[in-house]
Scaffold this active site. Sequence first.
Site, PDB file in Angstrom:
ATOM      1  N   GLY A   4      62.372  -7.423  53.072  1.00 59.10           N
ATOM      2  CA  GLY A   4      63.101  -7.404  54.332  1.00 59.10           C
ATOM      3  C   GLY A   4      62.257  -6.931  55.497  1.00 59.10           C
ATOM      4  O   GLY A   4      62.498  -7.326  56.641  1.00 59.10           O
ATOM      5  N   GLU A  18      60.388  -9.921  56.579  1.00 64.05           N
ATOM      6  CA  GLU A  18      61.339 -10.807  57.253  1.00 64.05           C
ATOM      7  C   GLU A  18      61.698 -10.280  58.642  1.00 64.05           C
ATOM      8  O   GLU A  18      61.842 -11.062  59.590  1.00 64.05           O
ATOM      9  CB  GLU A  18      62.593 -10.954  56.386  1.00 64.05           C
ATOM     10  CG  GLU A  18      62.326 -11.744  55.110  1.00 64.05           C
ATOM     11  CD  GLU A  18      63.499 -11.749  54.153  1.00 64.05           C
ATOM     12  OE1 GLU A  18      64.009 -12.834  53.856  1.00 64.05           O
ATOM     13  OE2 GLU A  18      63.915 -10.657  53.712  1.00 64.05           O
ATOM     14  N   GLU A  28      60.510 -10.363  46.388  1.00 68.79           N
ATOM     15  CA  GLU A  28      61.866 -10.381  45.835  1.00 68.79           C
ATOM     16  C   GLU A  28      61.934 -11.042  44.466  1.00 68.79           C
ATOM     17  O   GLU A  28      62.775 -10.688  43.635  1.00 68.79           O
ATOM     18  CB  GLU A  28      62.811 -11.107  46.807  1.00 68.79           C
ATOM     19  CG  GLU A  28      63.166 -10.315  48.054  1.00 68.79           C
ATOM     20  CD  GLU A  28      62.187 -10.527  49.196  1.00 68.79           C
ATOM     21  OE1 GLU A  28      62.529 -10.182  50.334  1.00 68.79           O
ATOM     22  OE2 GLU A  28      61.073 -11.042  48.940  1.00 68.79           O
TER      23      GLU A  28
END
Length: 258
Positions: free
Chosen positions: A109, A112, A132
């Site tokens: 994340g 991202e 992930e």
Amino acid sequence: MAFETITVETRGHVGVITLDRPEALNALNAALIVELATAVRRFDDDSGVGSIVIIGSEKAFAAGADIKEMAERTYPQASLDDFMGGDWLAVSRARKPVIAAVSGYALGGGCELAMMCDIILATESARFGLPEITLGVIPGVGGTQRLVRAVGKAKAMEMILSGRFMTAEEAERAGLVSRIIPDAELLDEAVKVGEKIADMSLPAVILAKASVERAFETTLEEGLNYERAVFYSLFATDDQKEGMAAFVEKRQARFRDR
């Protein structure tokens, strides 16, 4: 509102948000995401702010989403809660330019989040990755979509399917990172870039950002038509008159954002 997981300040016309969960390498838990979204929206609405910088610590920009909060989620719960929707998307929905200043780990994340920003500046210690797959899932906040647009299919596939990290040098070569900055200069340089942007006409900056984003969403012909329409519309602004008059008169333009 007092923040607990971030710190917020304004440097000139640049809003600076620092992720502040050092004990967890700035892992993105629910509280941090709510506070980050709140701060981004406030700066986006602040007429005195022309751009936003997001930075972490020297060790980690953000080491990913908080796995402890995610581990026991069920499919119905994730779907009904719109997990990783809502506040998670605040950065990508900001109208003003957002600069990620990345040092250390930007994983999952965190990677991202950096990719939601418009510009990524990084130090040599920066490491980007979407691991992930090693947890039995896939990126869930745009990683599979934004990374391939930034670095191409082959490199994105390798990183997403194997969990391999990318160094700052490789990220710059691949086009993910704009520039590599010395560690001690990262925040100052990010603010400098932000100030440079904030000195421009805000209507032009917002529409330039929207035009670049449109390139990822449509065909070339439709993108060209959008760009041309936006270009024409800026001739209705006072800033266009000022900018071109300043050029002709060989002086610095004084934009008033209207």
